[in-house]
Write an enzyme that holds these catalytic residues in place. Structure first.
Site, PDB file in Angstrom:
ATOM      1  N   LYS A 263       0.722  -1.355  -0.026  1.00  0.00           N
ATOM      2  CA  LYS A 263       0.048   0.096   0.016  1.00  0.00           C
ATOM      3  C   LYS A 263       0.765   1.330   0.035  1.00  0.00           C
ATOM      4  O   LYS A 263       0.578   2.237  -0.554  1.00  0.00           O
ATOM      5  CB  LYS A 263      -1.018   0.094   1.035  1.00  0.00           C
TER       6      LYS A 263
ATOM      7  N   ARG B 215      -4.955   2.523  12.159  1.00  0.00           N
ATOM      8  CA  ARG B 215      -4.681   1.136  12.498  1.00  0.00           C
ATOM      9  C   ARG B 215      -5.501   0.266  13.648  1.00  0.00           C
ATOM     10  O   ARG B 215      -5.409  -0.728  13.772  1.00  0.00           O
ATOM     11  CB  ARG B 215      -3.333   0.959  13.036  1.00  0.00           C
TER      12      ARG B 215
ATOM     13  N   ARG C  27      11.936  -6.972   1.292  1.00  0.00           N
ATOM     14  CA  ARG C  27      11.835  -5.480   1.300  1.00  0.00           C
ATOM     15  C   ARG C  27      13.004  -4.567   1.517  1.00  0.00           C
ATOM     16  O   ARG C  27      13.632  -4.808   2.460  1.00  0.00           O
ATOM     17  CB  ARG C  27      10.710  -5.018   1.949  1.00  0.00           C
TER      18      ARG C  27
ATOM     19  N   ARG D 148      14.782  -2.548   6.846  1.00  0.00           N
ATOM     20  CA  ARG D 148      14.359  -1.872   8.120  1.00  0.00           C
ATOM     21  C   ARG D 148      14.290  -2.939   9.097  1.00  0.00           C
ATOM     22  O   ARG D 148      13.845  -4.134   9.070  1.00  0.00           O
ATOM     23  CB  ARG D 148      13.005  -1.315   7.949  1.00  0.00           C
TER      24      ARG D 148
ATOM     25  N   ARG E  22       4.156  -8.592  13.748  1.00  0.00           N
ATOM     26  CA  ARG E  22       3.487  -7.493  13.141  1.00  0.00           C
ATOM     27  C   ARG E  22       2.175  -7.961  12.260  1.00  0.00           C
ATOM     28  O   ARG E  22       1.186  -7.412  12.585  1.00  0.00           O
ATOM     29  CB  ARG E  22       4.222  -6.895  11.897  1.00  0.00           C
TER      30      ARG E  22
END
Ligand SMILES: [Zn+2]
Length: 218
Positions: A13, A88, A127, A159, A170
């Protein structure tokens, strides 16, 4: 256009929000980036959120809401915004609704990006992020022009919260806290589901189809 992008971490997203922002000239408000920047600058809010981010836990609503409220007061949001990573929780969604009511404004759409869990884990593991411009790449699906280097010239990083051991936590946090937002926005007739499988270009055309032409300002 005032849009919110919902979906699990790794769903893509952020990439779509950045693209839409460029195309339609509305700011891409990525709360994760805003929080990480506060952490890097060691502001009081930044120090408070550091431990939450490192452990893959949700930052408390009150901290995030204050940061977003301030951001939505800036002049560049008058033509609209793409909120990525906020709300969230249902508590944050209610707070956002209050902010917009005070501005005599309302959301255009909530886009829910859907993808199965094995694809999510694979995407997050590959990523790489740019600390300078916040671009996000993928080793396989969306590589930068030069390996390890952002197209803006900065060195890419993996990250800490994208590390495999935090990904599971997560996703668990997401399912507990964020998934109820899908029902929340469905009940308000704002929700549109976007299939997040395939290339960024394929997903982008689905995003365009999900936004009403009236919101694009011609
Ligand atoms: Zn960059």
């Amino acid at each position: 256009m005032r849009l919110i992008f919902l979906g699990a971490p790794g769903v893509g997203k952020g990439t779509q929000a950045a693209r839409l922002s460029k195309l339609h000239g509305v700011p891409h408000i990525a709360t994760g980036d805003m929080l990480r920047s506060a952490v890097a600058r060691k502001t009081p809010a930044g120090l408070a959120v550091k431990s939450y981010l490192d452990e893959g836990r949700l930052v408390p609503d009150s901290v995030v809401i204050d940061i977003v409220r301030e951001r939505l007061d800036e002049a560049d949001t008058r033509a609209g915004f793409v909120l990525d990573g906020f709300p969230r929780t249902v508590g944050q969604a209610n707070a956002l609704a209050d902010v917009l009511i005070k501005k005599k404004s309302e959301l255009t759409r909530a886009l829910f990006f859907s993808l199965d869990e094995s694809a999510l884990v694979e995407r997050i593991a590959g990523r790489q992020s740019c600390p300078a411009c916040s671009a996000v790449y993928h080793l396989v699906h969306y590589p930068p022009k030069r390996k390890g280097v952002c197209d803006c010239g900065a060195m890419l990083i993996h990250r800490k919260d994208d590390a495999p051991e935090t990904v599971k936590s997560r996703l668990a946090v997401y399912h507990n806290e964020t998934a109820p937002l899908i029902q929340y926005y469905q009940a308000k007739n704002l929700l549109i589901q976007v299939d997040a499988a395939g290339t960024p270009e394929m997903v982008a055309s689905r995003v365009e189809a999900a936004i009403p032409a009236s919101a694009c300002g011609g």
